[in-house]
Write a protein that holds these residues in place. Sequence first.
Motif, PDB file in Angstrom:
ATOM      1  N   ALA A  46       0.823  -1.205   0.000  1.00 44.92           N
ATOM      2  CA  ALA A  46       0.000   0.000   0.000  1.00 44.92           C
ATOM      3  C   ALA A  46       0.860   1.260   0.000  1.00 44.92           C
ATOM      4  CB  ALA A  46      -0.926   0.000   1.211  1.00 44.92           C
ATOM      5  N   ALA A  47       2.076   1.148   0.533  1.00 46.05           N
ATOM      6  CA  ALA A  47       2.995   2.288   0.553  1.00 46.05           C
ATOM      7  C   ALA A  47       3.787   2.400  -0.745  1.00 46.05           C
ATOM      8  CB  ALA A  47       3.946   2.167   1.738  1.00 46.05           C
ATOM      9  N   GLY A  48       3.475   1.539  -1.707  1.00 45.48           N
ATOM     10  CA  GLY A  48       4.162   1.581  -2.988  1.00 45.48           C
ATOM     11  C   GLY A  48       5.555   0.976  -2.959  1.00 45.48           C
ATOM     12  N   LEU A  49       5.795   0.118  -1.979  1.00 43.73           N
ATOM     13  CA  LEU A  49       7.101  -0.515  -1.828  1.00 43.73           C
ATOM     14  C   LEU A  49       7.027  -1.969  -2.270  1.00 43.73           C
ATOM     15  CD1 LEU A  49       7.818   1.081   1.645  1.00 43.73           C
ATOM     16  CD2 LEU A  49       8.951   1.690  -0.507  1.00 43.73           C
ATOM     17  N   ARG A  50       8.178  -2.592  -2.388  1.00 45.15           N
ATOM     18  CA  ARG A  50       8.252  -3.927  -2.975  1.00 45.15           C
ATOM     19  C   ARG A  50       8.397  -5.001  -1.905  1.00 45.15           C
ATOM     20  NH1 ARG A  50      12.794  -5.887  -7.441  1.00 45.15           N
ATOM     21  NH2 ARG A  50      12.049  -8.053  -7.667  1.00 45.15           N
ATOM     22  N   ALA A  51       7.699  -6.114  -2.100  1.00 44.57           N
ATOM     23  CA  ALA A  51       7.862  -7.311  -1.274  1.00 44.57           C
ATOM     24  C   ALA A  51       8.432  -8.416  -2.150  1.00 44.57           C
ATOM     25  CB  ALA A  51       6.528  -7.739  -0.673  1.00 44.57           C
ATOM     26  N   VAL A  52       9.530  -9.016  -1.707  1.00 40.51           N
ATOM     27  CA  VAL A  52      10.239 -10.021  -2.493  1.00 40.51           C
ATOM     28  C   VAL A  52      10.121 -11.375  -1.787  1.00 40.51           C
ATOM     29  CG1 VAL A  52      12.464 -10.719  -3.459  1.00 40.51           C
ATOM     30  CG2 VAL A  52      11.884  -8.276  -3.274  1.00 40.51           C
ATOM     31  N   PRO A  53       9.540 -12.397  -2.430  1.00 42.52           N
ATOM     32  CA  PRO A  53       9.399 -13.697  -1.780  1.00 42.52           C
ATOM     33  C   PRO A  53      10.665 -14.542  -1.890  1.00 42.52           C
ATOM     34  CG  PRO A  53       8.378 -13.773  -3.942  1.00 42.52           C
ATOM     35  CD  PRO A  53       8.894 -12.359  -3.759  1.00 42.52           C
ATOM     36  N   LEU A  54      11.035 -15.178  -0.790  1.00 40.69           N
ATOM     37  CA  LEU A  54      12.113 -16.161  -0.790  1.00 40.69           C
ATOM     38  C   LEU A  54      11.504 -17.484  -0.351  1.00 40.69           C
ATOM     39  CD1 LEU A  54      13.783 -13.453  -0.697  1.00 40.69           C
ATOM     40  CD2 LEU A  54      15.564 -14.800   0.425  1.00 40.69           C
ATOM     41  N   PRO A  55      11.130 -18.347  -1.298  1.00 36.34           N
ATOM     42  CA  PRO A  55      10.400 -19.566  -0.958  1.00 36.34           C
ATOM     43  C   PRO A  55      11.248 -20.556  -0.182  1.00 36.34           C
ATOM     44  CG  PRO A  55      11.075 -19.613  -3.251  1.00 36.34           C
ATOM     45  CD  PRO A  55      11.425 -18.249  -2.735  1.00 36.34           C
ATOM     46  N   GLY A  56      10.557 -21.451   0.498  1.00 34.31           N
ATOM     47  CA  GLY A  56      11.258 -22.481   1.262  1.00 34.31           C
ATOM     48  C   GLY A  56      10.271 -23.394   1.954  1.00 34.31           C
ATOM     49  N   ALA A  57      10.607 -23.810   3.162  1.00 40.32           N
ATOM     50  CA  ALA A  57       9.814 -24.799   3.885  1.00 40.32           C
ATOM     51  C   ALA A  57       8.408 -24.291   4.196  1.00 40.32           C
ATOM     52  CB  ALA A  57      10.525 -25.175   5.181  1.00 40.32           C
ATOM     53  N   SER A  58       7.443 -25.215   4.139  1.00 36.23           N
ATOM     54  CA  SER A  58       6.055 -24.949   4.505  1.00 36.23           C
ATOM     55  C   SER A  58       5.447 -26.248   5.009  1.00 36.23           C
ATOM     56  CB  SER A  58       5.254 -24.441   3.298  1.00 36.23           C
ATOM     57  OG  SER A  58       3.866 -24.523   3.539  1.00 36.23           O
ATOM     58  N   SER A  59       4.847 -26.222   6.185  1.00 33.74           N
ATOM     59  CA  SER A  59       4.251 -27.446   6.716  1.00 33.74           C
ATOM     60  C   SER A  59       3.105 -27.929   5.838  1.00 33.74           C
ATOM     61  CB  SER A  59       3.748 -27.213   8.147  1.00 33.74           C
ATOM     62  OG  SER A  59       2.728 -26.236   8.167  1.00 33.74           O
ATOM     63  N   VAL A  60       2.407 -26.998   5.191  1.00 35.92           N
ATOM     64  CA  VAL A  60       1.270 -27.366   4.349  1.00 35.92           C
ATOM     65  C   VAL A  60       1.716 -28.200   3.159  1.00 35.92           C
ATOM     66  CG1 VAL A  60      -0.555 -26.460   2.862  1.00 35.92           C
ATOM     67  CG2 VAL A  60      -0.078 -25.370   5.066  1.00 35.92           C
ATOM     68  N   THR A  61       2.654 -27.680   2.366  1.00 38.54           N
ATOM     69  CA  THR A  61       3.091 -28.412   1.181  1.00 38.54           C
ATOM     70  C   THR A  61       3.919 -29.635   1.554  1.00 38.54           C
ATOM     71  OG1 THR A  61       4.965 -26.869   0.992  1.00 38.54           O
ATOM     72  CG2 THR A  61       3.011 -26.421  -0.343  1.00 38.54           C
ATOM     73  N   THR A  62       4.610 -29.588   2.691  1.00 40.11           N
ATOM     74  CA  THR A  62       5.367 -30.757   3.137  1.00 40.11           C
ATOM     75  C   THR A  62       4.436 -31.930   3.402  1.00 40.11           C
ATOM     76  OG1 THR A  62       7.105 -29.377   4.108  1.00 40.11           O
ATOM     77  CG2 THR A  62       6.952 -31.636   4.894  1.00 40.11           C
ATOM     78  N   ALA A  63       3.341 -31.672   4.124  1.00 42.94           N
ATOM     79  CA  ALA A  63       2.383 -32.743   4.416  1.00 42.94           C
ATOM     80  C   ALA A  63       1.672 -33.217   3.154  1.00 42.94           C
ATOM     81  CB  ALA A  63       1.365 -32.255   5.445  1.00 42.94           C
ATOM     82  N   LEU A  64       1.273 -32.284   2.301  1.00 41.59           N
ATOM     83  CA  LEU A  64       0.590 -32.666   1.064  1.00 41.59           C
ATOM     84  C   LEU A  64       1.447 -33.573   0.198  1.00 41.59           C
ATOM     85  CD1 LEU A  64      -1.068 -29.266   0.076  1.00 41.59           C
ATOM     86  CD2 LEU A  64      -2.288 -31.385   0.569  1.00 41.59           C
ATOM     87  N   SER A  65       2.755 -33.352   0.208  1.00 41.98           N
ATOM     88  CA  SER A  65       3.637 -34.101  -0.685  1.00 41.98           C
ATOM     89  C   SER A  65       3.725 -35.580  -0.345  1.00 41.98           C
ATOM     90  CB  SER A  65       5.043 -33.486  -0.674  1.00 41.98           C
ATOM     91  OG  SER A  65       5.698 -33.722   0.562  1.00 41.98           O
ATOM     92  N   VAL A  66       3.408 -35.948   0.906  1.00 43.26           N
ATOM     93  CA  VAL A  66       3.531 -37.359   1.294  1.00 43.26           C
ATOM     94  C   VAL A  66       2.194 -37.989   1.663  1.00 43.26           C
ATOM     95  CG1 VAL A  66       5.920 -37.167   2.040  1.00 43.26           C
ATOM     96  CG2 VAL A  66       4.096 -36.688   3.677  1.00 43.26           C
ATOM     97  N   ALA A  67       1.092 -37.253   1.500  1.00 39.86           N
ATOM     98  CA  ALA A  67      -0.209 -37.781   1.897  1.00 39.86           C
ATOM     99  C   ALA A  67      -0.953 -38.453   0.755  1.00 39.86           C
ATOM    100  CB  ALA A  67      -1.072 -36.663   2.478  1.00 39.86           C
ATOM    101  N   GLY A  68      -0.593 -38.133  -0.499  1.00 40.63           N
ATOM    102  CA  GLY A  68      -1.343 -38.684  -1.626  1.00 40.63           C
ATOM    103  C   GLY A  68      -2.796 -38.267  -1.584  1.00 40.63           C
ATOM    104  N   ALA A  69      -3.056 -37.034  -1.147  1.00 45.97           N
ATOM    105  CA  ALA A  69      -4.428 -36.606  -0.906  1.00 45.97           C
ATOM    106  C   ALA A  69      -4.951 -35.595  -1.909  1.00 45.97           C
ATOM    107  CB  ALA A  69      -4.536 -35.998   0.500  1.00 45.97           C
ATOM    108  N   VAL A  70      -4.132 -35.174  -2.855  1.00 44.36           N
ATOM    109  CA  VAL A  70      -4.576 -34.179  -3.838  1.00 44.36           C
ATOM    110  C   VAL A  70      -4.949 -34.889  -5.125  1.00 44.36           C
ATOM    111  CG1 VAL A  70      -3.956 -32.124  -5.150  1.00 44.36           C
ATOM    112  CG2 VAL A  70      -3.116 -32.408  -2.814  1.00 44.36           C
ATOM    113  N   ALA A  71      -6.205 -34.801  -5.475  1.00 43.49           N
ATOM    114  CA  ALA A  71      -6.689 -35.458  -6.684  1.00 43.49           C
ATOM    115  C   ALA A  71      -6.366 -34.604  -7.902  1.00 43.49           C
ATOM    116  CB  ALA A  71      -8.192 -35.691  -6.590  1.00 43.49           C
TER     117      ALA A  71
END
Length: 316
Positions: free
Chosen positions: A126-151
């Motif tokens: 909102a202040a017209g400044l930049r946000a830069v993402p640095l991706p990495g660990a996430s409990s959500v995607t970590t669990a999804l990757s081994v659950a076989g639950a996404v159709a």
Amino acid sequence: MSASFASALDAAREAAAAQHYPQGALYVVATPIGNLADITLRALHVLQMADTVACEDTRHTQALLRAYGIDKGSAQCLAVHQHNEAEAAQNVVLRLQQGQRVAYVSDAGTPGVSDPGARLVAAVQAAGLRAVPLPGASSVTTALSVAGAVAHGSEHGGFVFAGFLPTKNAERATAIAQQLAPEPRCVVLLEAPHRIGELAQALAVLGERPVTLARELTKQFEEVTTQPAHALQAWLEGSPQRSRGEFVVLLHPVAVTTDDGESLRVLRLLVQELPLKTAVRLAADITGAPRNQLYNTALAWKREDGAGDEPGDSDA
């Protein structure tokens, strides 16, 4: 610093230093969810370079930085958490306007998903400044990757992130009955160890629907199991260790009946004349179709028709 990370800092400088890191930008940095080795080289470089590290808990983050051999004084660490996020965000904006590079980390994982950070990023933008993402660990995607639950390859592919359910029993039961039970896609929940038993008990109304519990992800005692919803509480009670650690809970996709078979014809007729719970029970008895499948189908019909759930429907 652990000696094992000394070479990691050198590798981070070599791999990431040549990239451009603009001043006056907020760097949203994912950090490990348990295993310290799950840090990216770019994250290490930015955390070294940052003028300020905004964080959910300054003591926790300073301990994390010291483990990697990164020294930040107390003046360089700024607390930004759920209780002061709006006010602290203006402090961050001021520092960015002064040309600082500010890195933001939550206690674990990717900020702004279930942890604080979203309001901070919104204020920066909102202040017209930049946000830069640095991706990495996430409990959500970590669990999804081994659950076989996404159709995939079906109309009910993907997943829905619901986060933490209400803590009050009645509100939690309503959320499960009205929001989760009729949702055909995979649903991702988060839960704390002191409430996981109550959540398991509440989810029992989903019957045979498969549910994956993932606890202590990336840590020494990591455990991932898939059980029918009605069996979750018994599984947790099988060992005191099973209720420890933070949990990711995945409700697997619902097998929604879409044909014009006899069970749907019977269910449609009964739903028009009887309360949903009664209609589902009779349709299952008459046709032999799975009760949970019929229940979820009937709920989907009611949602399409714009009708709410009836009292007691979650008992089906």
